[in-house]
Each structure stands twice: as structure tokens, then as C-alpha cells.
Design a protein around this motif. Structure first.
Motif, PDB file in Angstrom:
ATOM      1  N   GLY A 238     -45.833  48.302  60.966  1.00 12.57           N
ATOM      2  CA  GLY A 238     -46.210  48.164  62.377  1.00 12.57           C
ATOM      3  C   GLY A 238     -47.312  49.107  62.785  1.00 12.57           C
ATOM      4  N   GLY A 239     -47.237  50.318  62.327  1.00  9.99           N
ATOM      5  CA  GLY A 239     -48.305  51.282  62.554  1.00  9.99           C
ATOM      6  C   GLY A 239     -48.401  51.904  63.925  1.00  9.99           C
ATOM      7  N   THR A 240     -48.139  51.156  64.998  1.00  7.32           N
ATOM      8  CA  THR A 240     -48.376  51.702  66.334  1.00  7.32           C
ATOM      9  C   THR A 240     -47.114  51.821  67.182  1.00  7.32           C
ATOM     10  OG1 THR A 240     -48.871  49.500  67.179  1.00  7.32           O
ATOM     11  CG2 THR A 240     -50.739  50.828  66.394  1.00  7.32           C
ATOM     12  N   ASP A 241     -45.935  51.565  66.637  1.00  7.58           N
ATOM     13  CA  ASP A 241     -44.697  51.657  67.403  1.00  7.58           C
ATOM     14  C   ASP A 241     -44.436  53.118  67.750  1.00  7.58           C
ATOM     15  OD1 ASP A 241     -42.156  51.601  68.461  1.00  7.58           O
ATOM     16  OD2 ASP A 241     -41.423  50.114  67.035  1.00  7.58           O
ATOM     17  N   ARG A 242     -44.514  53.443  69.014  1.00  7.77           N
ATOM     18  CA  ARG A 242     -44.387  54.830  69.473  1.00  7.77           C
ATOM     19  C   ARG A 242     -42.935  55.324  69.493  1.00  7.77           C
ATOM     20  NH1 ARG A 242     -49.222  56.045  68.444  1.00  7.77           N
ATOM     21  NH2 ARG A 242     -50.827  55.281  69.803  1.00  7.77           N
ATOM     22  N   ARG A 243     -41.970  54.424  69.272  1.00  9.83           N
ATOM     23  CA  ARG A 243     -40.575  54.875  69.269  1.00  9.83           C
ATOM     24  C   ARG A 243     -40.267  55.750  68.065  1.00  9.83           C
ATOM     25  NH1 ARG A 243     -36.974  49.864  69.063  1.00  9.83           N
ATOM     26  NH2 ARG A 243     -38.633  49.247  67.658  1.00  9.83           N
ATOM     27  N   PHE A 244     -41.032  55.614  67.025  1.00 12.65           N
ATOM     28  CA  PHE A 244     -40.749  56.317  65.781  1.00 12.65           C
ATOM     29  C   PHE A 244     -41.892  57.254  65.419  1.00 12.65           C
ATOM     30  CE2 PHE A 244     -38.641  52.183  65.534  1.00 12.65           C
ATOM     31  CZ  PHE A 244     -37.328  52.605  65.414  1.00 12.65           C
ATOM     32  N   PRO A 245     -41.557  58.355  64.773  1.00 12.00           N
ATOM     33  CA  PRO A 245     -42.626  59.256  64.312  1.00 12.00           C
ATOM     34  C   PRO A 245     -43.398  58.613  63.164  1.00 12.00           C
ATOM     35  CG  PRO A 245     -40.494  59.978  63.489  1.00 12.00           C
ATOM     36  CD  PRO A 245     -40.221  58.837  64.432  1.00 12.00           C
ATOM     37  N   THR A 246     -44.603  59.058  62.976  1.00  7.41           N
ATOM     38  CA  THR A 246     -45.394  58.598  61.842  1.00  7.41           C
ATOM     39  C   THR A 246     -44.748  59.145  60.567  1.00  7.41           C
ATOM     40  OG1 THR A 246     -47.389  58.609  63.172  1.00  7.41           O
ATOM     41  CG2 THR A 246     -47.683  58.648  60.778  1.00  7.41           C
ATOM     42  N   PRO A 247     -44.426  58.268  59.613  1.00  6.34           N
ATOM     43  CA  PRO A 247     -43.820  58.753  58.365  1.00  6.34           C
ATOM     44  C   PRO A 247     -44.728  59.758  57.665  1.00  6.34           C
ATOM     45  CG  PRO A 247     -43.656  56.367  58.510  1.00  6.34           C
ATOM     46  CD  PRO A 247     -44.569  56.813  59.627  1.00  6.34           C
ATOM     47  N   ASP A 248     -44.120  60.775  57.075  1.00  3.93           N
ATOM     48  CA  ASP A 248     -44.885  61.800  56.372  1.00  3.93           C
ATOM     49  C   ASP A 248     -44.419  61.894  54.921  1.00  3.93           C
ATOM     50  OD1 ASP A 248     -42.454  63.216  56.414  1.00  3.93           O
ATOM     51  OD2 ASP A 248     -43.087  64.502  58.078  1.00  3.93           O
ATOM     52  N   ALA A 249     -44.960  62.847  54.209  1.00  4.28           N
ATOM     53  CA  ALA A 249     -44.643  62.997  52.777  1.00  4.28           C
ATOM     54  C   ALA A 249     -43.158  63.220  52.535  1.00  4.28           C
ATOM     55  CB  ALA A 249     -45.462  64.141  52.175  1.00  4.28           C
ATOM     56  N   ILE A 250     -42.493  63.938  53.435  1.00  9.63           N
ATOM     57  CA  ILE A 250     -41.055  64.169  53.260  1.00  9.63           C
ATOM     58  C   ILE A 250     -40.291  62.859  53.415  1.00  9.63           C
ATOM     59  CG2 ILE A 250     -39.032  65.361  54.189  1.00  9.63           C
ATOM     60  CD1 ILE A 250     -40.939  67.687  54.874  1.00  9.63           C
TER      61      ILE A 250
END
Length: 160
Positions: free
Chosen positions: A66-78
Motif C-alpha cells: 500500500g505504501g501510503t496507509d498512515r495507520r501503520f508505521p513504515t516497515p524498517d529493517a527490524i
């Protein structure tokens, strides 16, 4: 979540090592706390019950797609590392399932030649060897998801 490194004997599931149970527990918690929705989110918030492994992986990929869903944080390396650990645990669960299914099928009368044919394996020996490998791994333990919260929810309270 800091990176936890432990020295332990490397055990393998299929072509992947079997992850350390504490690492799997932490990975499930990480993904559940950041990407669960609906009932999964409620179970995490109320009981700290992590999402099923397949839900966790699909939730992370859904956020990434989705890329732009503000409900969730941007996934990171962890998050990506957590997802790979959960994937390893899921592989072990599938190996257990395969061993159990093959046990029942063999007991029901299908021979190794028949099993090999259905699985598109070279021969009966390949099927038997595959089963023995799955059966050996079926006894390995990775963090088991507790259902204590469910048991307590089913029990009537003393006042009832």
C-alpha cells in the motif's frame, strides 16, 4: 527492540535454520504490535497474543504494497528481520503438518510409491527419506503461541 544475538546450536528446517524461540517470540511481538488490525489487534492489546504467523507476514506485505496507509508505521529493517524469523517458524510448522499428514496417509494404506507419484518425487525412497526428515524436524521446538488467555476466557467465573 534491540538486536538480540545468542549463540545456539544451528538446527535446520528444510533449507532454513530453526530460529531461537526467544527470537521468534520477539519477532511475533514486534509485528503484532506494529501491523495487526481488527481481532488480531484486539487480541494483541488485551492479551499480548501475537497474530498467527501467516497473518503477520501478510499484514507486513500489505503495508509494503500500500505504501501510503498512515495507520501503520513504515516497515524498517527490524520489521524485515522479524518477518524472516516468523517465516522460518512458519516453515517448521509446515514441516510438522507434512509429517503428520504423511503419517496418516501411510497408515491409511497409500504406499511410498503412491506418495512419491503425488508429490512428483523420483521414487519411493525419495518419499520415505523426505518423510523421515520431516518427522525428525517435527520434534523441534520454536516459541509456541500460548492459548492460556483462551482457556481463562472459557472458564466461568467463581460468581457464576
Amino acid at each position: 527492540m534491540g538486536i538480540l544475538r545468542r549463540v545456539y546450536k544451528i538446527r535446520r528446517v528444510s533449507d532454513l535454520p530453526i530460529p531461537d524461540p526467544e527470537m521468534v517470540r520477539a519477532a511475533r511481538g514486534r509485528l503484532s504490535s506494529r501491523f495487526s488490525t481488527g481481532v488480531d489487534a484486539l487480541l494483541w492489546e488485551e492479551h499480548k497474543r501475537p497474530m498467527p504467523d501467516d497473518h503477520a507476514l501478510l499484514a507486513l506485505m500489505s503495508v509494503m504494497d500500500g505504501g501510503t496507509d498512515r495507520r501503520f508505521p513504515t516497515p524498517d529493517a527490524i520489521d524485515f528481520g522479524a518477518a524472516l524469523l516468523v517465516l522460518q517458524a512458519l516453515h517448521l510448522d509446515l514441516d510438522r503438518l507434512e509429517a503428520r499428514l504423511l503419517t496418516h496417509i501411510f497408515k491409511a494404506g497409500l504406499d511410498w510409491d503412491g506418495i512419491a507419484a503425488v508429490l512428483s518425487l523420483a521414487d519411493a525412497e525419495s518419499a520415505r527419506t523426505r518423510f523421515e526428515e520431516k518427522l525428525e524436524r517435527a520434534g523441534e521446538r520454536v516459541d509456541e503461541v500460548s492459548t492460556d488467555w483462551l482457556d481463562s476466557a472459557r472458564r466461568p467465573s467463581p460468581a457464576e
